[in-house]
Scaffold this active site. Structure first.
Site: not given
Lengths: 409, 272
Positions: B49, B60
């Site tokens: 990724e 996040d």
């Protein structure tokens, strides 16, 4: 007080959003999957509450007896004489409990949160007005409250930070990005995603994922509904123009929405031009931004060519946001509302003008609306009428203003 | 067969799950992140990724927020990240590459052109954190036209009634966000994973990768055993960030330290 949705026809400009939460191309629900079920739950709970006369009756009672509604409509005679044109009326939402319009939506949302069985409230705040209003309703109902506030704003809005703490809220200073409202909203969403079971996110403006733009608009529309009645009582007609400041756009949406179908009423939204639209230091997302997705909705954003969000600037912490509510984005595109911008300096001048002519110290946010009124009024005939939303009082801003005037307190 | 489908099919025949490490593009600079990307497959990555930095990464935690900030300061742009993938593909034709990020940079690039360019560069799938299934039509047709998988996120909050809706139109694999929270914070227990994974399997035949909170080799082994793959991001970025010098630059040994960690994770996943 709100017009029932069922009485608004499909051809009305007041019928949005659609089932996907869209106003034209704007709005929607751009959130991570973790939050999506929560957003849908808020939507369902609000739909039920909106259709429940008991909910509206409870809200109306709190608005009347706790918030102090209806707020007065004031004919600003000396300001009118000074500007030498249109008659100027001020919708006095700065006289609400806590000193700004933010409490209108906080009252509605806290009742909704209670109805949903939520036991913890989070909010973001820029100028601190929404944080204070949220902390206030949480104190009223005995719910724990956490307010996210950019560290820059914590510094420039100290009185409101202290107020929130007195009211029992925890104020978390956010240090990411430019440490202003955008960053506070990011952090509030991170909190929500980590506390999904018990927490209600009480958003302060007409932005965020559907249903927030619609719901906050509905709760703020009490401003325009009252003003319409009051104008009819005072003048027997509607104003020629209604003017309000725009950061996220909640006070403007609340004033404008009941007038959207009254085509003869010019609606003027005033963005913060900061140091000037030609600089990069402004917060004029409609005048200088372009569509994109941030904080759960598609709307006009200040962004670079790569889609990275740019920092906004305004002397007014409440307008210092690089986006705007999606319904404003739509009203901008269809041309129903005119969006203009005034600079920090123009807002400071209007702040002093209102203070000296009417004995009312406005917040720096509505000072932007007043600066536009000061430009517009002299160009209109004396029998025309301008209605401006005085959405907050200026006590919180006296330190900022003193600094700009070179006065040390 | 797409690279993603081929890789998971091969892993089924090997009888093990996938290790999917994450590298934030341009963190702390292009050269370092390119070296990590280039070295991950031989260190044991089965899929990779690549994080696309965004100014406002709402899902996040502090670790990836900081990585994104370093990356943007180093000049990360979507077009330059596709260049990295193109460079990677010259040496590696089989390891699937998934871009993970937020919608707005893709909107600014333009979804039709982005999907064409990403597929042309050798990208296999997209994870767009703030694009729930309700809004996926914004890019779904362009992605399908160019053979890009749109990898859907499923969360603990996604209930059984909602699952089929979320997974309709998904392809590649399913990304199970194993905790309610942001990246790099909590970790799901094996019992929680063991309850969640069958719930998804009843609705979709696609492989399931577990992300958010997978940090140690043991956790990666558990996740890849209970599901079909484990995504490790924050733990690798912490190693990188902890090795940067006072000016925020990588040291000579930084890439090697991160790749050694990938190797340890891969060994654990292979041992099951």
């Amino acid at each position: 007080m709100n017009t029932p949705a069922s009485s608004i026809g499909a051809n009305s400009l007041r019928s949005g959003p659609d089932a996907r939460g869209r106003f034209g191309a704007y709005g929607g629900r751009f959130v991570a999957e973790t939050l999506m079920p929560l957003v849908l739950a808020v939507e369902e709970a609000y739909r039920d509450a909106r259709a429940d006369p008991a909910f509206q009756a409870e809200l109306d009672a709190y608005l009347a007896n706790y918030v102090g509604r209806p707020s007065p409509l004031w004919f600003a005679q000396r300001l009118t004489e000074r500007l030498g044109g249109a008659k100027i009326y001020l919708k006095r939402d700065e006289l609400n409990h806590t000193g700004a319009h933010k409490i209108n939506s906080c009252m509605g949302q806290i009742l909704l949160a209670r109805r949903m069985g939520k036991t913890r409230i989070i909010a973001e705040t820029g100028a601190g007005q929404h944080g204070v209003a949220t902390a206030t309703v949480c104190a009223l109902f005995g719910l724990p409250c956490t307010v996210y506030m950019g560290a820059t704003d914590v510094e420039r809005q100290k009185p409101n930070v202290f107020r929130m703490k007195l009211l029992g809220a925890e104020v978390r200073a956010v240090r990411s990005g430019a440490a202003t409202l955008k960053d506070a909203m990011n952090e509030a969403m991170r909190d929500w995603v980590a506390n999904v079971a018990d927490t209600y996110y009480l958003i302060g403006t007409v932005a965020g994922p559907h249903p927030y733009p619609m719901m906050v608009r509905d709760f703020q529309s009490v401003i325009g509904e009252e003003a319409k009645l009051q104008m009819m009582q005072a003048e027997g007609r509607l104003p020629d123009a209604a003017v309000a400041a725009i950061g996220g756009g909640s006070n403007a949406m609340g004033l404008f929405h009941p007038f959207l179908d009254d085509a003869a009423v010019r609606l003027i939204g005033v963005e913060a031009a900061g140091h000037g639209l030609e600089t990069h230091a402004h917060a004029a997302s409609l005048s200088r931004g372009r569509p994109g997705v941030l904080h759960g909705n598609m709307t006009y954003l200040l962004q670079d060519e790569d889609g990275q969000i740019e920092e906004a600037h305004s002397i007014s912490a409440g307008l210092d946001y690089p986006g705007v509510g999606p319904e404003h984005a739509w009203l901008h595109d269809i041309g129903r509302v005119e969006y203009v911008a005034v600079t920090d300096d123009e807002a400071l001048a209007a702040f002093q003008l209102l203070t000296r002519t009417e004995g009312i110290i406005p917040a720096l946010e509505p000072a932007h609306a007043l600066a536009q009124v000061a430009k517009l009024a002299p160009t209109l005939p004396r029998d025309s009428i301008i209605l401006a939303n005085l959405c907050g009082r200026g006590d919180k801003d006296i330190f900022t203003v003193a600094e700009h005037l070179g006065v040390s307190l | 067969m797409s690279r993603i489908a081929a890789r998971f099919a091969a892993l089924v025949s090997e009888g093990r799950g996938a290790l999917i490490p994450f590298v934030e593009a341009f963190d702390p600079d292009r050269e370092t992140s390119m070296a990590l990307l280039a070295g991950m497959a031989s260190a044991g990555a089965d899929l990779i990724e690549i994080g696309v930095p965004f100014t406002d990464p709402m899902a996040d935690g502090p670790t990836i927020q900081a990585a994104g900030k370093r990356a943007l300061a180093a000049g990360a742009k979507l077009g330059r990240i596709l260049d990295m993938v193109r460079e990677f593909r010259r040496a590696d034709a089989t390891t699937p590459i998934i871009l993970m990020g937020y919608l707005n940079p893709i909107l600014a690039y333009g979804p039709p052109r982005f999907c064409a360019d990403a597929a042309g560069a050798g990208v296999d799938g997209l994870i767009i954190v703030d694009l729930p299934s309700e809004e996926a039509d914004l890019i779904a047709a362009d992605a399908a036209r160019h053979g890009l998988d749109i990898i859907r996120l499923v969360a603990p909050t996604t209930d059984d009634a909602r699952l089929p809706k979320v997974l309709a139109g998904s392809s590649g694999f399913i990304y199970y966000v194993s905790i309610t929270g942001i990246t790099g914070t909590r970790t799901a227990s094996e019992a929680q994973l063991a309850a969640a994974v069958p719930r998804i399997r009843r609705v979709s035949p696609l492989p399931i990768a577990v992300g958010f909170g997978v940090r140690s080799p043991e956790q990666a082994a558990t996740a890849s055993r209970v599901a079909d793959g484990a995504v490790v991001a924050s733990a690798l970025i912490e190693t990188l960030a902890g090795d940067l010098d006072a000016e925020g630059r990588a040291r000579p040994g930084t890439v090697g330290k991160v790749l050694a960690q990938v190797r340890a994770l891969a060994d654990a996943v292979r041992a099951g």
